[in-house]
Design a protein around this motif. Structure first.
Motif, mmCIF file in Angstrom:
data_model
loop_
_atom_site.group_PDB
_atom_site.id
_atom_site.type_symbol
_atom_site.label_atom_id
_atom_site.label_comp_id
_atom_site.label_asym_id
_atom_site.label_seq_id
_atom_site.Cartn_x
_atom_site.Cartn_y
_atom_site.Cartn_z
ATOM 1 N N GLY A 204 12.048 82.794 2.097
ATOM 2 C CA GLY A 204 12.233 84.039 1.356
ATOM 3 C C GLY A 204 10.921 84.622 0.860
ATOM 4 N N VAL A 205 10.012 83.766 0.359
ATOM 5 C CA VAL A 205 8.723 84.250 -0.139
ATOM 6 C C VAL A 205 7.883 84.803 1.010
ATOM 7 C CG1 VAL A 205 6.548 83.542 -1.211
ATOM 8 C CG2 VAL A 205 8.720 82.751 -2.147
ATOM 9 N N LEU A 206 7.862 84.102 2.138
ATOM 10 C CA LEU A 206 7.111 84.610 3.294
ATOM 11 C C LEU A 206 7.669 85.955 3.753
ATOM 12 C CD1 LEU A 206 6.603 81.346 5.388
ATOM 13 C CD2 LEU A 206 4.860 82.638 4.154
ATOM 14 N N CYS A 207 8.988 86.073 3.780
ATOM 15 C CA CYS A 207 9.592 87.358 4.150
ATOM 16 C C CYS A 207 9.299 88.426 3.093
ATOM 17 C CB CYS A 207 11.101 87.192 4.330
ATOM 18 S SG CYS A 207 11.558 86.159 5.747
ATOM 19 N N GLY A 208 9.167 87.996 1.823
ATOM 20 C CA GLY A 208 8.799 88.945 0.774
ATOM 21 C C GLY A 208 7.411 89.516 0.990
ATOM 22 N N TYR A 209 6.474 88.661 1.419
ATOM 23 C CA TYR A 209 5.132 89.156 1.732
ATOM 24 C C TYR A 209 5.156 90.057 2.969
ATOM 25 C CZ TYR A 209 2.557 86.377 -1.682
ATOM 26 O OH TYR A 209 2.049 85.879 -2.850
ATOM 27 N N LEU A 210 5.964 89.694 3.963
ATOM 28 C CA LEU A 210 6.073 90.553 5.143
ATOM 29 C C LEU A 210 6.677 91.907 4.777
ATOM 30 C CD1 LEU A 210 7.362 88.038 7.868
ATOM 31 C CD2 LEU A 210 5.092 89.075 7.701
ATOM 32 N N GLY A 211 7.596 91.899 3.798
ATOM 33 C CA GLY A 211 8.209 93.148 3.373
ATOM 34 C C GLY A 211 7.235 94.104 2.711
ATOM 35 N N ALA A 212 6.064 93.585 2.314
ATOM 36 C CA ALA A 212 5.038 94.457 1.738
ATOM 37 C C ALA A 212 4.242 95.195 2.799
ATOM 38 C CB ALA A 212 4.085 93.640 0.867
ATOM 39 N N ALA A 213 4.494 94.917 4.071
ATOM 40 C CA ALA A 213 3.730 95.556 5.144
ATOM 41 C C ALA A 213 3.832 97.084 5.120
ATOM 42 C CB ALA A 213 4.185 95.014 6.499
#
Length: 290
Positions: A204-213
């Motif tokens: 979830g955290v990794l996807c959260g960082y990807l969502g900042a793209a």
């Protein structure tokens, strides 16, 4: 770790699937439809109201007159349509993303289940209404956490840590539940979420960082303003693709973990009778039974 990496590369590969690519373009198509409906029913009234509001500000009247003399035109007539577009676009984007996300995650989970786990029993451990209500409640909690933590964003390292952590927690709680809603029983779902809490939170955290793209596009300053109608669709498509990847990653991980859990339980259910039979055979041979 094996489950984490295996589900990761499978999710990357599934992003190339035609069905996933089509789903990633759905928000753009829905945006066009909503924009056309808005333009047909509300454009003239919205522009007229905005122009009246601009003209009604006494403090800005002299400024509009000075700009009008400078550019030899009616400034409020040119500015009103732009303000309507900039105000309506975020609303249209959010509505499009919410509608698509509500249908996208279940569709991607079904895709993974059909292709990788066709024999996995569906125990229907959660209803659609219950899942939506839970997602809404968790989203409200995440928004409150974001608002409360905003003062800490002034500390440079925390602005790069706290928002992705909060969105990562929300992603983990919502997507892991949705990935297991159709196939796992409530008892199985609770055990899997307890046993795999840390790996799922990491996803979830990794996807959260990807969502900042997409924020890279939003933060492009003058370039964004100049190419607004080009960069907005690009940012939305990137965000939708990241959402699809996240849903696929959770689906692969959770369904694989569920299949392993059921295999382990099946093996444990078979083992005791086998052990008892072996003990009985050993006792019989000891006493010389035929």
């Amino acid at each position: 770790m094996r489950l984490l990496l295996d589900s990761f590369w499978r999710s990357v590969a599934y992003c190339m699937h035609p069905r996933v690519i089509v789903l990633s373009f759905l928000p753009l198509g829905l945006m066009v439809v909503l924009a056309a409906v808005f333009g047909y029913f509300f454009w003239d009234a919205s522009v007229a109201w905005t122009r009246e509001a601009l003209d009604a500000w006494p403090l800005l009247a002299s400024f509009w007159g000075w700009i009008g003399r400078l550019f030899s035109g009616d400034v409020t007539a040119m500015l009103a349509p732009l303000l309507v577009v900039f105000a309506a676009t975020p609303l249209i984007v959010v509505v499009s993303l919410l509608v698509v996300a509500g249908f996208m995650a279940p569709a991607l989970t079904r895709l993974v289940a059909e292709r990788r786990f066709p024999a996995l029993e569906q125990k229907k451990g959660a209803s659609f209404i219950g899942s939506m209500a839970r997602s809404l409640g968790l989203t409200v909690l995440a928004m409150l956490a974001l608002v409360v933590s905003m003062p800490l964003w002034l500390i440079p390292p925390l602005v790069l840590i706290l928002p992705p952590l909060i969105w990562g927690w929300l992603t983990y709680r919502v997507m892991s539940f949705d990935a297991l809603a159709e196939h796992a029983s409530p008892e199985e779902r609770n055990e899997l979420l307890r046993k795999h809490r840390l790996p799922l939170l990491g996803v979830g955290v990794l996807c959260g960082y990807l969502g900042a793209a997409p924020a890279i596009v939003w933060a492009s300053g003058l370039l964004f303003a100049a190419a607004f109608f080009v960069l907005v669709p690009i940012a939305i498509w990137i965000y939708t693709l990241v959402f699809a990847f996240s849903a696929l990653w959770f689906a692969h991980y959770c369904l694989d973990a569920l299949a392993q859990l059921r295999m382990q339980r099946a093996a444990a259910a078979v083992s005791p009778p086998a052990v008892e039979l072996a003990d009985a055979n050993a006792a019989a041979s000891q006493w010389g039974a035929p």
